[in-house]
Design an enzyme around this catalytic site. Sequence first.
Site, PDB file in Angstrom:
ATOM      1  N   LYS A   1       4.166   5.354  -2.699  1.00  0.00           N
ATOM      2  CA  LYS A   1       3.733   5.989  -3.951  1.00  0.00           C
ATOM      3  C   LYS A   1       4.678   5.599  -5.099  1.00  0.00           C
ATOM      4  CE  LYS A   1       1.632   9.960  -1.568  1.00  0.00           C
ATOM      5  NZ  LYS A   1       1.608  11.447  -1.472  1.00  0.00           N
TER       6      LYS A   1
ATOM      7  N   TYR B   1      -8.633  10.286  -2.725  1.00  0.00           N
ATOM      8  CA  TYR B   1      -8.347  11.692  -2.436  1.00  0.00           C
ATOM      9  C   TYR B   1      -9.595  12.566  -2.633  1.00  0.00           C
ATOM     10  CZ  TYR B   1      -3.231  11.027  -2.061  1.00  0.00           C
ATOM     11  OH  TYR B   1      -1.963  10.664  -1.665  1.00  0.00           O
TER      12      TYR B   1
ATOM     13  N   ASN C   1       6.574  12.864  -2.236  1.00  0.00           N
ATOM     14  CA  ASN C   1       6.854  12.612  -0.813  1.00  0.00           C
ATOM     15  C   ASN C   1       6.787  11.133  -0.432  1.00  0.00           C
ATOM     16  OD1 ASN C   1       4.106  12.381  -0.887  1.00  0.00           O
ATOM     17  ND2 ASN C   1       3.681  13.941   0.655  1.00  0.00           N
TER      18      ASN C   1
ATOM     19  N   HIS D   1       2.136   7.428   1.546  1.00  0.00           N
ATOM     20  CA  HIS D   1       0.854   7.909   2.057  1.00  0.00           C
ATOM     21  C   HIS D   1       0.523   7.171   3.346  1.00  0.00           C
ATOM     22  CE1 HIS D   1      -3.416   8.910   2.417  1.00  0.00           C
ATOM     23  NE2 HIS D   1      -3.581   7.636   2.711  1.00  0.00           N
TER      24      HIS D   1
ATOM     25  N   GLU E   1     -10.169   4.014   3.695  1.00  0.00           N
ATOM     26  CA  GLU E   1      -9.117   3.732   2.698  1.00  0.00           C
ATOM     27  C   GLU E   1      -8.837   2.234   2.590  1.00  0.00           C
ATOM     28  OE1 GLU E   1      -5.915   6.270   3.990  1.00  0.00           O
ATOM     29  OE2 GLU E   1      -7.010   8.094   3.450  1.00  0.00           O
TER      30      GLU E   1
HETATM   31  N1  UDP Z   1       0.096  17.482  -2.720  1.00  0.00           N
HETATM   32  C1  UDP Z   1       0.697  18.126  -3.793  1.00  0.00           C
HETATM   33  N2  UDP Z   1       0.629  19.486  -3.878  1.00  0.00           N
HETATM   34  C2  UDP Z   1      -0.026  20.231  -2.938  1.00  0.00           C
HETATM   35  C3  UDP Z   1      -0.634  19.566  -1.848  1.00  0.00           C
HETATM   36  C4  UDP Z   1      -0.555  18.198  -1.770  1.00  0.00           C
HETATM   37  O1  UDP Z   1       1.286  17.467  -4.654  1.00  0.00           O
HETATM   38  O2  UDP Z   1      -0.058  21.461  -3.086  1.00  0.00           O
HETATM   39  C5  UDP Z   1       0.157  16.016  -2.644  1.00  0.00           C
HETATM   40  C6  UDP Z   1       1.159  15.538  -1.605  1.00  0.00           C
HETATM   41  O3  UDP Z   1       1.979  14.548  -2.195  1.00  0.00           O
HETATM   42  C7  UDP Z   1       0.292  14.950  -0.499  1.00  0.00           C
HETATM   43  C8  UDP Z   1      -0.997  14.586  -1.219  1.00  0.00           C
HETATM   44  O4  UDP Z   1      -1.115  15.522  -2.269  1.00  0.00           O
HETATM   45  O5  UDP Z   1       0.908  13.818   0.115  1.00  0.00           O
HETATM   46  C9  UDP Z   1      -2.229  14.630  -0.346  1.00  0.00           C
HETATM   47  O6  UDP Z   1      -2.233  15.812   0.411  1.00  0.00           O
HETATM   48  P1  UDP Z   1      -2.625  15.814   1.969  1.00  0.00           P
HETATM   49  O7  UDP Z   1      -2.756  17.232   2.389  1.00  0.00           O
HETATM   50  O8  UDP Z   1      -3.811  14.909   2.172  1.00  0.00           O
HETATM   51  O9  UDP Z   1      -1.320  15.223   2.693  1.00  0.00           O
HETATM   52  P2  UDP Z   1      -0.951  13.808   3.331  1.00  0.00           P
HETATM   53  O10 UDP Z   1      -2.175  13.296   4.049  1.00  0.00           O
HETATM   54  O11 UDP Z   1      -0.499  12.914   2.208  1.00  0.00           O
HETATM   55  O12 UDP Z   1       0.185  14.096   4.284  1.00  0.00           O
END
Ligand code: UDP
Length: 152
Positions: free
Chosen positions: A12, A52, A115, A118, A129
């Site tokens: 990211k 997303y 974080n 992805h 994807e």
């Molecule tokens: N995210 C965020 N706030 C939230 C939940 C998610 O900023 O309250 C972001 C976070 O960086 C995450 C991404 O949205 O990686 C997608 O969320 P998902 O639950 O799909 O997690 P991932 O598959 O990335 O672990």
Amino acid sequence: MSHSERTFIAVKPDGVQRGLTSKILARFEDRGYKLVGIKLIQADEQLLSQHYAEHVGKPFFPKMVSFMMSGPILATVWEGKDVVKQGRVILGATNPLSNAPGTIRGDFGIDLGRNVCHGSDSVESANREISLWFKKEELVQWESNQAKWIYE
Ligand code: UDP
């Protein structure tokens, strides 16, 4: 669980800005996975809304999308046995604070919205994807000379 399973892993904008791309690539190379696609891309809102799709309309969505558009993303595709599930293990849980050191998010992150990376969460989402981020001709099929030392 074939050797040709593929997953989509992205560094990211925070990971690119912090100069972590080579360290993240190394985690996958070191494990034995094969790189079959890679490009630096400035994502737009349309691509991110498709990527997303499950999060469109959620409260965190606008802020998350504007962060994902704030700089380049390193988009990669990796191939190998069980790579989707193992890719998620290498990344760690979504919230960096939930991780012990040893995972990318546990080693390099603190906040949920920063974080670093992805990774696809299932074979189905990986296929979706990969076709969203890459054209077919951007993925390279090649024989790794290391394969016989990685797989029995
Ligand atoms: N995210 C965020 N706030 C939230 C939940 C998610 O900023 O309250 C972001 C976070 O960086 C995450 C991404 O949205 O990686 C997608 O969320 P998902 O639950 O799909 O997690 P991932 O598959 O990335 O672990």
